[in-house]
Design an enzyme around this catalytic site. Structure first.
Site, PDB file in Angstrom:
ATOM      1  N   PRO A   2      -9.964 -86.976  27.307  1.00 18.70           N
ATOM      2  CA  PRO A   2      -8.551 -86.712  27.577  1.00 18.70           C
ATOM      3  C   PRO A   2      -8.339 -85.279  28.060  1.00 18.70           C
ATOM      4  O   PRO A   2      -9.062 -84.363  27.662  1.00 18.70           O
ATOM      5  CB  PRO A   2      -7.885 -86.939  26.219  1.00 18.70           C
ATOM      6  CG  PRO A   2      -8.837 -87.788  25.453  1.00 18.70           C
ATOM      7  CD  PRO A   2     -10.202 -87.390  25.928  1.00 18.70           C
ATOM      8  N   GLU A   3      -7.355 -85.104  28.932  1.00 13.08           N
ATOM      9  CA  GLU A   3      -7.033 -83.772  29.437  1.00 13.08           C
ATOM     10  C   GLU A   3      -5.747 -83.282  28.779  1.00 13.08           C
ATOM     11  O   GLU A   3      -5.162 -83.960  27.938  1.00 13.08           O
ATOM     12  CB  GLU A   3      -6.966 -83.824  30.965  1.00 13.08           C
ATOM     13  CG  GLU A   3      -8.299 -84.315  31.539  1.00 13.08           C
ATOM     14  CD  GLU A   3      -8.366 -84.364  33.055  1.00 13.08           C
ATOM     15  OE1 GLU A   3      -7.600 -83.637  33.726  1.00 13.08           O
ATOM     16  OE2 GLU A   3      -9.199 -85.127  33.577  1.00 13.08           O
ATOM     17  N   LYS A  53      -7.750 -78.573  24.919  1.00 14.11           N
ATOM     18  CA  LYS A  53      -8.124 -79.849  24.316  1.00 14.11           C
ATOM     19  C   LYS A  53      -8.297 -79.748  22.807  1.00 14.11           C
ATOM     20  O   LYS A  53      -8.786 -80.681  22.174  1.00 14.11           O
ATOM     21  CB  LYS A  53      -9.390 -80.372  24.995  1.00 14.11           C
ATOM     22  CG  LYS A  53      -9.178 -80.594  26.496  1.00 14.11           C
ATOM     23  CD  LYS A  53     -10.442 -80.964  27.223  1.00 14.11           C
ATOM     24  CE  LYS A  53     -10.176 -81.047  28.732  1.00 14.11           C
ATOM     25  NZ  LYS A  53     -11.383 -81.412  29.488  1.00 14.11           N
ATOM     26  N   ASN A 169     -11.025 -83.282  34.845  1.00 12.37           N
ATOM     27  CA  ASN A 169     -11.484 -83.776  36.131  1.00 12.37           C
ATOM     28  C   ASN A 169     -10.384 -84.425  36.968  1.00 12.37           C
ATOM     29  O   ASN A 169     -10.274 -84.166  38.164  1.00 12.37           O
ATOM     30  CB  ASN A 169     -12.640 -84.759  35.949  1.00 12.37           C
ATOM     31  CG  ASN A 169     -13.376 -84.993  37.252  1.00 12.37           C
ATOM     32  OD1 ASN A 169     -13.617 -84.062  38.010  1.00 12.37           O
ATOM     33  ND2 ASN A 169     -13.722 -86.228  37.536  1.00 12.37           N
ATOM     34  N   ARG A 253     -19.552 -83.735  37.922  1.00 10.56           N
ATOM     35  CA  ARG A 253     -18.468 -84.687  37.649  1.00 10.56           C
ATOM     36  C   ARG A 253     -18.083 -85.393  38.949  1.00 10.56           C
ATOM     37  O   ARG A 253     -18.163 -84.807  40.029  1.00 10.56           O
ATOM     38  CB  ARG A 253     -17.239 -83.961  37.087  1.00 10.56           C
ATOM     39  CG  ARG A 253     -17.489 -83.140  35.829  1.00 10.56           C
ATOM     40  CD  ARG A 253     -17.764 -84.004  34.610  1.00 10.56           C
ATOM     41  NE  ARG A 253     -16.621 -84.830  34.266  1.00 10.56           N
ATOM     42  CZ  ARG A 253     -15.562 -84.385  33.568  1.00 10.56           C
ATOM     43  NH1 ARG A 253     -15.506 -83.119  33.159  1.00 10.56           N
ATOM     44  NH2 ARG A 253     -14.579 -85.207  33.267  1.00 10.56           N
TER      45      ARG A 253
END
EC number: 3.2.2.-
Length: 263
Positions: A2-3, A53, A169, A253
């Site tokens: 999760p961002e 985060k 990302n 990524r």
């Protein structure tokens, strides 16, 4: 993983469940936290803060529970007395009369005093949070042009929590598409207009995602709903130029971009 927007929404859910309510039961899995159980009963959560985060659950006796979900941690809200059917390992339980919040599978959990909050290694390392309403594009621009960051390619910089906390990302991909830049660009090579556009997008994109992602009421949000323009859309036409969106790998990524209008 999760961002920032997803972490902040999780914090909102935790606050809505137990903020301001006396804790009737507290349980920690880790032995080093056991002594805090009795100290927290009768106290209440004052607020839940995000730093990128990481989650900081602040209590009325000035203690703060630091937790970082890493890849596998997840918070859940349940009615008190409910025991979810899950194979995850319970790490934290904070219970009130009607609602209980549960942290599963996380391994990075600490209890901090106010003094320790100011010296914690992770919290010292992370940059300003993109969802902090006090963070301005001007400050972001200063960070972009600072000696520490101006020579870094955006592919890596926009994943570095020391630059801005809360980016990840999908935000990296969408922000660079918004401003027509690639992961190979550096702040030192941008003109004034590009710098200004990037500084705004670095805040506007995650804030729009936090405010509206998953919402469908376009009248309420005036059509400014967050949706992916390039992320996971390789092979599809770009809505801006009609070019075909491509997928590659940058900084280990997946990276999605449109060669037709990002250059």
């Amino acid at each position: 993983m999760p961002e920032g927007p997803e972490i902040r929404r999780a914090a909102d859910n935790l606050e809505a469940a137990i903020k301001g309510k006396p804790l009737t039961d507290v349980w920690f899995a880790f032995p080093q936290l056991k002594s805090y159980q009795s100290r927290l009963i009768g106290q209440h959560v004052t607020h839940v803060e995000t730093r990128g985060k990481a989650l900081l659950t602040h209590f009325s006796n000035d203690l703060t529970l630091y937790s970082h979900n890493q890849l596998y941690g997840v918070w859940r809200v349940v009615d008190t007395g409910e025991e979810p059917q899950t194979t995850r390992v319970l790490r934290v339980k904070l219970q009130t009369a009607d609602k209980t919040i549960l942290l599963y599978s996380a391994s990075d959990i600490e209890m901090l005093t106010p003094e320790q909050l100011t010296t914690h290694p992770f919290l010292q390392r992370v940059g300003p949070d993109v969802l902090d309403p006090n963070l301005t594009p001007e400050v972001v621009k200063e960070r972009l042009l600072s000696p520490r960051f101006r020579n870094r390619q955006f592919a890596g910089l926009l994943l570095d929590q020391a630059f801005l906390a809360g980016l990840g990302n999908y935000l990296r991909v969408e922000i660079l598409w918004q401003v027509g830049l690639t992961g190979n660009h550096k702040a030192k090579d941008l003109n004034a207009a590009q710098l200004d556009a990037l500084a705004h997008a670095l805040l506007d994109t995650p804030r729009l995602s936090y405010a509206t992602r998953g919402q469908v009421d376009e009248n309420k949000y005036h059509g400014a709903l967050f949706r992916f323009k390039v992320f996971h859309r390789d092979g599809e036409p770009c809505e801006r130029c009609g070019g075909i969106i491509e997928k590659t790998t940058l900084s280990s990524r997946p990276f999605y971009w449109c060669p037709g209008c990002q250059h």
